[in-house]
Design an enzyme around this catalytic site. Structure first.
Site, PDB file in Angstrom:
ATOM      1  N   TYR A 196      -2.172 -49.238 -30.959  1.00  0.00           N
ATOM      2  CA  TYR A 196      -1.912 -48.211 -32.595  1.00  0.00           C
ATOM      3  C   TYR A 196      -0.719 -48.717 -32.486  1.00  0.00           C
ATOM      4  O   TYR A 196       0.371 -49.189 -31.881  1.00  0.00           O
ATOM      5  CB  TYR A 196      -1.912 -46.702 -32.178  1.00  0.00           C
ATOM      6  CG  TYR A 196      -3.298 -46.682 -31.860  1.00  0.00           C
ATOM      7  CD1 TYR A 196      -4.496 -47.103 -32.579  1.00  0.00           C
ATOM      8  CD2 TYR A 196      -4.412 -46.344 -30.791  1.00  0.00           C
ATOM      9  CE1 TYR A 196      -5.849 -46.128 -32.641  1.00  0.00           C
ATOM     10  CE2 TYR A 196      -5.185 -46.307 -29.838  1.00  0.00           C
ATOM     11  CZ  TYR A 196      -6.134 -46.090 -31.382  1.00  0.00           C
ATOM     12  OH  TYR A 196      -7.052 -45.791 -30.458  1.00  0.00           O
ATOM     13  N   SER A 197      -1.021 -49.511 -33.947  1.00  0.00           N
ATOM     14  CA  SER A 197       1.084 -49.697 -34.418  1.00  0.00           C
ATOM     15  C   SER A 197       1.189 -48.362 -34.820  1.00  0.00           C
ATOM     16  O   SER A 197       0.548 -47.545 -35.397  1.00  0.00           O
ATOM     17  CB  SER A 197       0.712 -50.499 -35.769  1.00  0.00           C
ATOM     18  OG  SER A 197      -0.458 -51.883 -35.609  1.00  0.00           O
ATOM     19  N   CYS A 355      -2.573 -57.746 -41.489  1.00  0.00           N
ATOM     20  CA  CYS A 355      -3.254 -56.881 -40.778  1.00  0.00           C
ATOM     21  C   CYS A 355      -4.377 -56.198 -40.582  1.00  0.00           C
ATOM     22  O   CYS A 355      -4.060 -55.215 -42.047  1.00  0.00           O
ATOM     23  CB  CYS A 355      -1.778 -55.345 -40.316  1.00  0.00           C
ATOM     24  SG  CYS A 355      -2.455 -54.787 -39.133  1.00  0.00           S
ATOM     25  N   GLU A 395      -1.856 -60.130 -37.661  1.00  0.00           N
ATOM     26  CA  GLU A 395      -2.163 -59.538 -37.010  1.00  0.00           C
ATOM     27  C   GLU A 395      -3.738 -58.672 -37.176  1.00  0.00           C
ATOM     28  O   GLU A 395      -3.632 -57.341 -37.610  1.00  0.00           O
ATOM     29  CB  GLU A 395      -1.680 -57.501 -36.225  1.00  0.00           C
ATOM     30  CG  GLU A 395      -1.630 -57.592 -35.365  1.00  0.00           C
ATOM     31  CD  GLU A 395       0.415 -55.944 -34.233  1.00  0.00           C
ATOM     32  OE1 GLU A 395       0.616 -57.153 -34.447  1.00  0.00           O
ATOM     33  OE2 GLU A 395       0.277 -55.120 -34.729  1.00  0.00           O
ATOM     34  N   TYR A 397      -7.553 -57.460 -36.015  1.00  0.00           N
ATOM     35  CA  TYR A 397      -8.700 -56.990 -34.192  1.00  0.00           C
ATOM     36  C   TYR A 397      -9.868 -57.040 -35.131  1.00  0.00           C
ATOM     37  O   TYR A 397     -10.115 -56.813 -35.816  1.00  0.00           O
ATOM     38  CB  TYR A 397      -7.782 -55.696 -34.126  1.00  0.00           C
ATOM     39  CG  TYR A 397      -6.918 -55.705 -33.057  1.00  0.00           C
ATOM     40  CD1 TYR A 397      -6.726 -56.434 -31.922  1.00  0.00           C
ATOM     41  CD2 TYR A 397      -6.093 -54.973 -34.184  1.00  0.00           C
ATOM     42  CE1 TYR A 397      -4.608 -55.753 -31.432  1.00  0.00           C
ATOM     43  CE2 TYR A 397      -5.119 -54.960 -34.045  1.00  0.00           C
ATOM     44  CZ  TYR A 397      -4.058 -55.362 -32.759  1.00  0.00           C
ATOM     45  OH  TYR A 397      -2.859 -55.284 -32.338  1.00  0.00           O
TER      46      TYR A 397
HETATM   47  P1  NAP Z   1     -12.282 -50.762 -42.565  1.00  0.00           P
HETATM   48  O1  NAP Z   1     -12.277 -48.831 -43.325  1.00  0.00           O
HETATM   49  O2  NAP Z   1     -13.831 -50.875 -42.637  1.00  0.00           O
HETATM   50  O3  NAP Z   1     -12.219 -51.786 -44.219  1.00  0.00           O
HETATM   51  C1  NAP Z   1     -11.329 -51.546 -44.804  1.00  0.00           C
HETATM   52  C2  NAP Z   1     -11.865 -52.345 -46.117  1.00  0.00           C
HETATM   53  O4  NAP Z   1     -11.421 -53.840 -45.541  1.00  0.00           O
HETATM   54  C3  NAP Z   1     -12.537 -52.099 -46.681  1.00  0.00           C
HETATM   55  O5  NAP Z   1     -13.040 -52.081 -47.787  1.00  0.00           O
HETATM   56  C4  NAP Z   1     -13.577 -52.994 -46.570  1.00  0.00           C
HETATM   57  O6  NAP Z   1     -14.655 -53.664 -47.127  1.00  0.00           O
HETATM   58  C5  NAP Z   1     -12.630 -54.452 -46.586  1.00  0.00           C
HETATM   59  N1  NAP Z   1     -12.972 -55.699 -45.502  1.00  0.00           N
HETATM   60  C6  NAP Z   1     -14.652 -56.276 -44.904  1.00  0.00           C
HETATM   61  N2  NAP Z   1     -13.953 -56.929 -43.849  1.00  0.00           N
HETATM   62  C7  NAP Z   1     -13.579 -57.547 -45.066  1.00  0.00           C
HETATM   63  C8  NAP Z   1     -13.259 -59.388 -44.776  1.00  0.00           C
HETATM   64  N3  NAP Z   1     -13.629 -59.924 -44.073  1.00  0.00           N
HETATM   65  N4  NAP Z   1     -11.987 -59.197 -46.336  1.00  0.00           N
HETATM   66  C9  NAP Z   1     -11.712 -58.165 -46.219  1.00  0.00           C
HETATM   67  N5  NAP Z   1     -11.806 -57.002 -46.884  1.00  0.00           N
HETATM   68  C10 NAP Z   1     -12.505 -57.282 -45.807  1.00  0.00           C
HETATM   69  O7  NAP Z   1     -11.341 -50.176 -42.096  1.00  0.00           O
HETATM   70  P2  NAP Z   1     -10.436 -50.172 -40.469  1.00  0.00           P
HETATM   71  O8  NAP Z   1     -11.755 -49.772 -40.046  1.00  0.00           O
HETATM   72  O9  NAP Z   1      -9.622 -49.011 -41.030  1.00  0.00           O
HETATM   73  O10 NAP Z   1     -10.017 -51.655 -39.654  1.00  0.00           O
HETATM   74  C11 NAP Z   1      -8.697 -51.976 -39.999  1.00  0.00           C
HETATM   75  C12 NAP Z   1      -8.852 -52.675 -38.867  1.00  0.00           C
HETATM   76  O11 NAP Z   1      -6.891 -53.020 -38.896  1.00  0.00           O
HETATM   77  C13 NAP Z   1      -9.561 -52.579 -37.709  1.00  0.00           C
HETATM   78  O12 NAP Z   1     -10.133 -54.013 -37.216  1.00  0.00           O
HETATM   79  C14 NAP Z   1      -8.187 -51.709 -36.565  1.00  0.00           C
HETATM   80  O13 NAP Z   1      -8.333 -52.161 -35.465  1.00  0.00           O
HETATM   81  C15 NAP Z   1      -6.783 -52.984 -36.913  1.00  0.00           C
HETATM   82  N6  NAP Z   1      -5.412 -52.147 -36.989  1.00  0.00           N
HETATM   83  C16 NAP Z   1      -5.747 -50.976 -36.983  1.00  0.00           C
HETATM   84  C17 NAP Z   1      -4.690 -50.757 -36.152  1.00  0.00           C
HETATM   85  C18 NAP Z   1      -3.970 -49.413 -36.411  1.00  0.00           C
HETATM   86  O14 NAP Z   1      -2.905 -48.907 -35.549  1.00  0.00           O
HETATM   87  N7  NAP Z   1      -4.447 -48.130 -36.085  1.00  0.00           N
HETATM   88  C19 NAP Z   1      -3.261 -51.284 -36.616  1.00  0.00           C
HETATM   89  C20 NAP Z   1      -3.626 -52.549 -36.609  1.00  0.00           C
HETATM   90  C21 NAP Z   1      -5.143 -53.173 -37.073  1.00  0.00           C
HETATM   91  P3  NAP Z   1     -16.471 -52.725 -47.421  1.00  0.00           P
HETATM   92  O15 NAP Z   1     -16.568 -52.470 -46.005  1.00  0.00           O
HETATM   93  O16 NAP Z   1     -16.765 -52.621 -48.036  1.00  0.00           O
HETATM   94  O17 NAP Z   1     -17.142 -54.800 -46.752  1.00  0.00           O
END
Ligand code: NAP
Length: 397
Positions: A196-197, A355, A395, A397
């Site tokens: 996790y970041s 990210c 970054e 995932y």
């Molecule tokens: P999410 O709620 O699923 O999506 C956030 C937004 O991104 C929604 O509006 C979604 O739209 C949109 N989206 C979907 N596909 C897209 C695309 N191809 N291009 C641009 N926008 C798009 O996001 P989340 O579940 O929080 O996911 C965040 C990601 O960050 C995960 O993969 C996670 O592993 C990663 N991450 C997390 C951390 C951490 O510390 N927790 C750190 C670094 C990275 P729709 O769903 O309406 O299509």
């Protein structure tokens, strides 16, 4: 006896199983099973392409051997074997020395990040990495667990504060930590580390506190995300890391940051914003944020973001599922800000950080390419130059 080789190995205690090495390896020498990521000694040609992208440094392990460890041996490891005693007649000693020199030179090149691989921003502070591992984790105490998204939205994102007590656990903005969930996996092995970041600044949630925060989304079948989202104040958590040596905030106040994220990918940018706010409050116009979420109610840190002064940061909040409004992704908003972004790309002080969801990478790339075409820039050349000078970081995932 076989010829002496210096075998490339992955430390199973530090590896977080993110798969970056396997994705990066151009000759498919890296493979994995349910337990470990391993390097096939018969295929590895020491190109070192996998070294810089590895977020933990677990990829950077070597043993001088007479007979290389097989894939099955590596799959069975829970820790790396000690360096064995190798016959040291004069010829063997000279061979070993030559091997050491050759690999050290290749590694030095790999760590310099030449060839388009990640390079830290020139003005970033030097990070500490891998201080705590699966076999020797730090123990943190939960100080807070706050829901960041509105109740009833079905998107449960948490701000989790972990207190490190007397433990020395230095982190820089942009680094990650590992969490070891309790219990065993389906195969009866201890659960693996999840990454996790860090969402807080290096000096803590509040200045001068030895704690850090994470941004965690509850996933339906997520072992670690459910464990973290259910934590209560006072619970103990096993922590590894810190990890990451390139996705780091630049320290130079003249630097302009373009931060592009979706969902919980906002975590490092909360840390960046806090760092800037605490250390450079008088710097104007240095931060530009493109942040995508389904709706305002599901955008992590929506409330706190509203309080960040516009002089400190230009915010582009984009929503994909607001009823009766068109779907907008971050890459769509970028196109509407073409003039602002092309001016930033022409500025040698601009650093871009991306990210979040893997899927956004292509869309963001296409938007940058389109913006560049409109302003006589060659995106491919701009991106390569930015990467090589530590000004372009992804970054996802
Ligand atoms: P999410 O709620 O699923 O999506 C956030 C937004 O991104 C929604 O509006 C979604 O739209 C949109 N989206 C979907 N596909 C897209 C695309 N191809 N291009 C641009 N926008 C798009 O996001 P989340 O579940 O929080 O996911 C965040 C990601 O960050 C995960 O993969 C996670 O592993 C990663 N991450 C997390 C951390 C951490 O510390 N927790 C750190 C670094 C990275 P729709 O769903 O309406 O299509």
């Amino acid at each position: 006896m076989n010829a002496i080789v210096k075998q490339h190995l992955i430390d199973p205690e530090i590896c977080i199983r993110c798969g970056t090495c396997e994705e990066t390896c151009p000759i498919d020498a890296v493979t994995h099973n349910d337990d470990n990521y391993v390097v096939d000694a018969e295929k590895c040609n020491y190109c070192m392409d996998c070294i810089a992208p590895c977020p933990t440094g677990s990829i950077d392990n070597w043993r001088v051997v007479n007979t290389p460890y097989s894939l099955d041996e590596q799959f069975s490891w829970e820790e790396l074997p000690e360096q064995e005693d190798i016959a040291t007649d004069e010829g063997a000693a000279a061979t070993m020395e030559a091997l050491e020199d050759e690999i050290s030179a290749l590694l030095a090149e790999a760590h310099k990040g030449t060839g388009g691989k990640p390079v830290a921003p020139a003005s970033a502070a030097k990070p500490s990495v891998n201080l705590y591992s699966r076999s020797k984790p730090a123990i943190a105490t939960v100080q807070g667990n706050l829901r960041l998204t509105e109740e009833g939205t079905g998107n449960d994102v948490r701000h989790i504060v972990l207190d490190l007590g007397d433990t020395v656990f230095p982190v820089l903005e942009g680094q990650s930590i590992g969490i070891i969930p309790p219990g065993e996996d389906a195969g009866g092995k201890p659960q693996g580390v999840r990454l996790y970041s860090v969402a807080s600044a290096r000096d803590g949630e509040r200045p001068n506190t030895n704690n850090l925060s994470l941004t965690v989304k509850r996933e339906e079948v997520g072992v670690c995300s459910n464990y973290l989202c259910d934590l209560k104040r006072g619970d103990k958590v096993q922590v590894t890391g810190p990890f990451g040596a390139t996705f780091l905030i630049p320290e130079d106040p003249a630097v302009k940051l373009v931060m592009i994220c979706t969902g919980t990918g906002s975590a490092p940018f909360r840390a960046f914003t806090e760092r800037r706010r605490r250390t450079m409050p008088s710097v104007k116009g240095g931060l530009t944020l493109f942040f995508g979420a389904r709706r305002p109610e599901e955008l992590p840190y929506f409330g706190p973001l509203k309080k960040v002064p516009p002089q400190l940061m230009t915010q582009h909040l984009c929503y994909s599922r607001v009823p009766d409004a068109p779907k907008e992704y971050v890459q769509d908003r970028m196109l509407t800000c073409a003039d602002e972004l092309s001016a930033l790309l022409k500025d040698d002080g601009t650093h871009v950080f991306i990210c979040g969801l893997k899927g956004m990478e292509t869309g963001v790339d296409e938007s940058f390419a389109s913006i560049c075409r409109q302003s006589d820039l060659d995106w491919s050349a701009v991106k390569t130059a930015m990467r090589e000078s530590g000004r372009y970081h992804v970054e996802t995932y």
